[in-house]
Design an enzyme around this catalytic site. Sequence first.
Site, mmCIF file in Angstrom:
data_model
loop_
_atom_site.group_PDB
_atom_site.id
_atom_site.type_symbol
_atom_site.label_atom_id
_atom_site.label_comp_id
_atom_site.label_asym_id
_atom_site.label_seq_id
_atom_site.Cartn_x
_atom_site.Cartn_y
_atom_site.Cartn_z
ATOM 1 C CG LEU A 1 9.249 -17.362 -3.186
ATOM 2 C CD1 LEU A 1 10.208 -16.412 -2.455
ATOM 3 C CD2 LEU A 1 8.367 -16.549 -4.118
ATOM 4 C CG HIS B 1 -0.608 1.950 -9.177
ATOM 5 N ND1 HIS B 1 -0.747 1.709 -7.831
ATOM 6 C CD2 HIS B 1 -1.718 2.661 -9.523
ATOM 7 C CE1 HIS B 1 -1.878 2.255 -7.390
ATOM 8 N NE2 HIS B 1 -2.477 2.836 -8.402
ATOM 9 C CG ASP C 1 -2.055 0.976 1.112
ATOM 10 O OD1 ASP C 1 -2.381 1.384 -0.028
ATOM 11 O OD2 ASP C 1 -2.610 1.366 2.151
HETATM 12 C C1 IPE Z 1 -5.569 -2.645 -0.086
HETATM 13 O O1 IPE Z 1 -5.186 -1.317 -0.288
HETATM 14 C C2 IPE Z 1 -5.557 -3.396 -1.359
HETATM 15 C C3 IPE Z 1 -4.276 -3.475 -2.082
HETATM 16 C C4 IPE Z 1 -3.115 -3.070 -1.674
HETATM 17 C C5 IPE Z 1 -4.382 -4.097 -3.351
HETATM 18 P P1 IPE Z 1 -6.238 -0.136 -0.368
HETATM 19 O O2 IPE Z 1 -5.463 1.103 -0.455
HETATM 20 O O3 IPE Z 1 -7.234 -0.399 -1.435
HETATM 21 O O4 IPE Z 1 -6.966 -0.281 1.048
HETATM 22 P P2 IPE Z 1 -7.922 0.741 1.820
HETATM 23 O O5 IPE Z 1 -9.062 1.044 0.913
HETATM 24 O O6 IPE Z 1 -7.125 1.963 2.118
HETATM 25 O O7 IPE Z 1 -8.322 0.007 3.055
HETATM 26 C C1 IPE Z 2 -1.768 0.188 -3.284
HETATM 27 O O1 IPE Z 2 -1.486 1.534 -3.324
HETATM 28 C C2 IPE Z 2 -1.950 -0.419 -4.646
HETATM 29 C C3 IPE Z 2 -3.337 -0.779 -4.969
HETATM 30 C C4 IPE Z 2 -4.374 -0.715 -4.201
HETATM 31 C C5 IPE Z 2 -3.538 -1.256 -6.307
HETATM 32 P P1 IPE Z 2 -2.641 2.604 -3.322
HETATM 33 O O2 IPE Z 2 -3.064 2.847 -4.735
HETATM 34 O O3 IPE Z 2 -3.733 2.184 -2.416
HETATM 35 O O4 IPE Z 2 -1.898 3.876 -2.769
HETATM 36 P P2 IPE Z 2 -2.463 4.879 -1.694
HETATM 37 O O5 IPE Z 2 -2.856 4.077 -0.506
HETATM 38 O O6 IPE Z 2 -3.614 5.600 -2.323
HETATM 39 O O7 IPE Z 2 -1.296 5.780 -1.423
HETATM 40 MG MG MG Z 3 -4.104 2.494 -0.465
#
Ligand code: IPE
Ligand code: IPE
Ligand code: MG
Length: 256
Positions: free
Chosen positions: A138, A44, A27
């Site tokens: 792995l 990403h 995240d």
């Molecule tokens: C969780 O991250 C899902 C992934 C990393 C794929 P999100 O950024 O979507 O989670 P919330 O919405 O903040 O809980």
């Molecule tokens: C996690 O990073 C990746 C996915 C959920 C695909 P985020 O896109 O949630 O990044 P933040 O949390 O908004 O910074």
């Molecule tokens: Mg996020």
Amino acid sequence: MALFSSTTRAVPEEIGPVPRHIAIIMDGNGRWAKKRLMPRVFGHKKGVETLRDVVRACDELGVRFVTVFAFSSENWRRPPDEVSFLMGLFLQALQTEVEKMKRNNIRLKIIGDRARFSPELVMLIEAAEAGTAGNDGLTLTVAADYGGRWDIMNATRQLLAANPACATSLTEEDLAPYLAMAYAPEPDLFIRTGGEQRISNFLIWQLAYTELYFTDLAWPDFDRTALLQALSWYQGRERRFGRISEQLSSEAPDQA
Ligand code: IPE
Ligand code: IPE
Ligand code: MG
């Protein structure tokens, strides 16, 4: 006769200093990019590179399973542009990374609901899994359109379809083989980057006894040093699985 049956299933037979299975919520990509005045999707893209490095480091350290959350059941709620970018990135990563995985003896598994993916993506997923199925290094599992609740419901539906008569008597052991990660031990260590301290519907069944580690580092900044820090934190945990400390020194780990 014991009053309560012991729940030995959640107690692994062997607990070593290196986790066998690490589950990661990658995240913080969007915020990482925003901080650099770049579009979210740049984060990403960078995140894919981080994943490559982290998997390599885990492999070298002797971790057997790495499971990453790439796209949650709830991530469809994001702006359509970001969703289609993420789908494109997934497709591209499958095209470019699978050959490397074959060379590096990595087995790739994808878990989640594939119903909303394009036929091209589904085809690539199937080819990637088939092409790496014989690798015994792995296992990298990518959770895409995955949700822990979806997993439990999906497993329940499959179990009941196969054994309609067990509806009133089903046990945890009956359900386990139908869960998406039935091929792996439950995660020993969970890592979430990006500062949030929540599970966000990741492996809710499988994380029951996992050690939970949270870091403020955004995923694109998570590197080998950060991984080693998480491992060293993990090594300081005492995993009791319901028992008390004194039992751990006097008993084998699989005796409840
Ligand atoms: C969780 O991250 C899902 C992934 C990393 C794929 P999100 O950024 O979507 O989670 P919330 O919405 O903040 O809980
Ligand atoms: C996690 O990073 C990746 C996915 C959920 C695909 P985020 O896109 O949630 O990044 P933040 O949390 O908004 O910074
Ligand atoms: Mg996020």
